[in-house]
Design a protein around this motif. Structure first.
Motif, mmCIF file in Angstrom:
data_model
loop_
_atom_site.group_PDB
_atom_site.id
_atom_site.type_symbol
_atom_site.label_atom_id
_atom_site.label_comp_id
_atom_site.label_asym_id
_atom_site.label_seq_id
_atom_site.Cartn_x
_atom_site.Cartn_y
_atom_site.Cartn_z
ATOM 1 N N UNK A 89 0.856 -1.185 0.000
ATOM 2 C CA UNK A 89 0.000 0.000 0.000
ATOM 3 C C UNK A 89 0.892 1.235 0.000
ATOM 4 N N UNK A 90 0.447 2.286 -0.678
ATOM 5 C CA UNK A 90 1.086 3.588 -0.523
ATOM 6 C C UNK A 90 0.712 4.134 0.847
ATOM 7 N N UNK A 91 1.665 4.791 1.508
ATOM 8 C CA UNK A 91 1.325 5.485 2.751
ATOM 9 C C UNK A 91 1.156 6.966 2.455
ATOM 10 N N UNK A 128 13.836 8.997 2.489
ATOM 11 C CA UNK A 128 14.902 9.893 2.042
ATOM 12 C C UNK A 128 16.028 9.061 1.423
ATOM 13 N N UNK A 129 16.809 9.636 0.521
ATOM 14 C CA UNK A 129 17.922 8.890 -0.085
ATOM 15 C C UNK A 129 18.842 8.291 0.976
ATOM 16 N N UNK A 130 19.120 7.003 0.865
ATOM 17 C CA UNK A 130 19.998 6.327 1.821
ATOM 18 C C UNK A 130 19.317 5.859 3.080
ATOM 19 N N UNK A 136 14.288 3.769 9.599
ATOM 20 C CA UNK A 136 13.891 5.154 9.370
ATOM 21 C C UNK A 136 12.414 5.258 8.982
ATOM 22 N N UNK A 137 11.771 6.313 9.445
ATOM 23 C CA UNK A 137 10.359 6.556 9.130
ATOM 24 C C UNK A 137 10.238 7.289 7.800
ATOM 25 N N UNK A 203 -6.721 -5.087 14.548
ATOM 26 C CA UNK A 203 -6.963 -6.323 13.798
ATOM 27 C C UNK A 203 -6.002 -6.476 12.622
ATOM 28 N N UNK A 204 -5.609 -5.360 12.022
ATOM 29 C CA UNK A 204 -4.711 -5.419 10.862
ATOM 30 C C UNK A 204 -3.260 -5.577 11.274
ATOM 31 N N UNK A 205 -2.933 -5.130 12.487
ATOM 32 C CA UNK A 205 -1.544 -5.097 12.913
ATOM 33 C C UNK A 205 -0.875 -3.808 12.461
ATOM 34 N N UNK A 206 0.318 -3.580 12.934
ATOM 35 C CA UNK A 206 1.059 -2.371 12.565
ATOM 36 C C UNK A 206 1.681 -2.535 11.185
ATOM 37 N N UNK A 207 1.842 -1.440 10.446
ATOM 38 C CA UNK A 207 2.421 -1.547 9.101
ATOM 39 C C UNK A 207 3.903 -1.895 9.143
ATOM 40 N N UNK A 208 4.301 -2.728 8.189
ATOM 41 C CA UNK A 208 5.713 -3.031 7.966
ATOM 42 C C UNK A 208 6.110 -2.372 6.651
ATOM 43 N N UNK A 209 7.224 -1.651 6.648
ATOM 44 C CA UNK A 209 7.592 -0.866 5.477
ATOM 45 C C UNK A 209 8.719 -1.511 4.673
ATOM 46 N N UNK A 210 8.689 -1.236 3.389
ATOM 47 C CA UNK A 210 9.733 -1.733 2.504
ATOM 48 C C UNK A 210 9.778 -0.921 1.233
ATOM 49 N N UNK A 211 10.651 -1.309 0.322
ATOM 50 C CA UNK A 211 10.825 -0.612 -0.946
ATOM 51 C C UNK A 211 10.155 -1.393 -2.068
ATOM 52 N N UNK A 212 9.635 -0.707 -3.069
ATOM 53 C CA UNK A 212 9.017 -1.403 -4.209
ATOM 54 C C UNK A 212 9.993 -2.368 -4.877
ATOM 55 N N UNK A 213 9.446 -3.478 -5.360
ATOM 56 C CA UNK A 213 10.211 -4.476 -6.113
ATOM 57 C C UNK A 213 11.288 -5.150 -5.266
ATOM 58 N N UNK A 214 11.062 -5.214 -3.945
ATOM 59 C CA UNK A 214 11.972 -5.941 -3.056
ATOM 60 C C UNK A 214 11.141 -6.856 -2.165
ATOM 61 N N UNK A 215 11.639 -8.045 -1.908
ATOM 62 C CA UNK A 215 10.932 -8.972 -1.030
ATOM 63 C C UNK A 215 9.525 -9.261 -1.538
ATOM 64 N N UNK A 216 8.552 -9.112 -0.637
ATOM 65 C CA UNK A 216 7.156 -9.396 -0.993
ATOM 66 C C UNK A 216 6.452 -8.194 -1.608
#
Length: 268
Positions: A89-91, A128-130, A136-137, A203-216
């Protein structure tokens, strides 16, 4: 008792009709996810009741669950239109409250200050870059009006891996950041808040963040939008089924009324 049993069926049929109508009304809403009603039977009996004599006393709505299947992808050509080709999802940051919102609607634009936002002025969140997504949030997506050399902004592009690049009049490009994607253990527990947005709940749980096209997380498709996953033909069949369900329960009430009237009119 048959009156109340059939009445519960009428109420459930009305709920089903409302949900199907809502799905049909949003068949063209970008990023919309259809819902379905799940029913459960109601029975009453104690530990001393013979199991063979327990009667059902109606039904109830157990849940209205959302289907997060990916909808069709429509090409638009706009650089700030984004579709997620997989999970995530986009935040967004709510313009009204500052709270975190989550969406599959990637129809974005840029305001006069350089912030990338949706149609409700909620700001897209990027890393942010890096930055390290595990630590990081995300921050507001802000494209500087000029670069370090003072050249004016000329355009913006977003790559499949979420990299946001700003181009300037002197021909240079600068990386502004990377689009943040969020995932949840139980997406069906997200709370709908309108405009194809959801909020996290217990019920949904807290969001886990990642980068597009990585992992799931799915890759981004620039110049495209994810359409509603509502299938009109399927919803029309559901509409007919809900109508028959309503009619059958109404007929049961009518029959019970006739039986009661016959008993009242008995002559000795």
């Amino acid at each position: 008792m048959s009156f109340y049993t059939s009445l519960s069926g009428l109420k459930n049929a009305q709920t089903d009709l409302n949900v199907v109508a809502h799905n049909i009304a949003n068949a063209e809403t970008t990023g919309f996810k259809k819902s379905r009603v799940e029913f459960a039977d109601i029975v009453a009996g104690s530990a001393y009741t013979n199991p063979k004599h327990i009667q059902g006393i109606g039904s109830t709505v157990e849940a209205i669950s959302q289907n997060f299947a990916i909808g069709p992808i429509e090409q638009t050509g706009s650089a700030l239109d984004l579709a997620i080709s997989g999970d995530g999802f986009f935040q967004m940051k709510s313009a009204a409250s500052g709270d975190a919102l989550f969406t599959r609607n990637g129809s974005f634009a840029m305001d006069e200050a350089g912030y990338i936002h949706d149609g409700s002025q909620n700001r897209l969140q990027i890393f942010a870059p890096g930055a390290d997504p595990a630590v990081d949030a995300p921050i507001d997506a802000l494209v500087p009006a000029t670069n370090g050399a003072g050249a004016e902004f000329a355009g913006v592009t977003i790559d499949n891996d979420g990299t946001v690049r700003a181009s300037y009049a002197d021909g240079t490009n600068e990386v502004v950041g990377t689009v943040a994607l969020a995932s949840f253990i139980s997406p069906s527990g997200l709370r709908q808040v309108g405009s194809s947005n959801w909020e996290a709940t217990g019920l949904s749980g807290t969001p886990q963040f990642g980068l597009p096209d990585t992992g799931a997380y799915g890759a981004l498709i620039s110049g495209a939008l994810e359409r509603s996953n509502v299938d009109i033909a399927e919803e029309l069949v559901s509409l007919i089924t809900a109508q028959r369900y309503f009619q059958a329960n109404a007929k049961a009430i009518d029959t019970a009324t006739q039986i009661s009237q016959a008993v009242i009119n008995l002559r000795t």
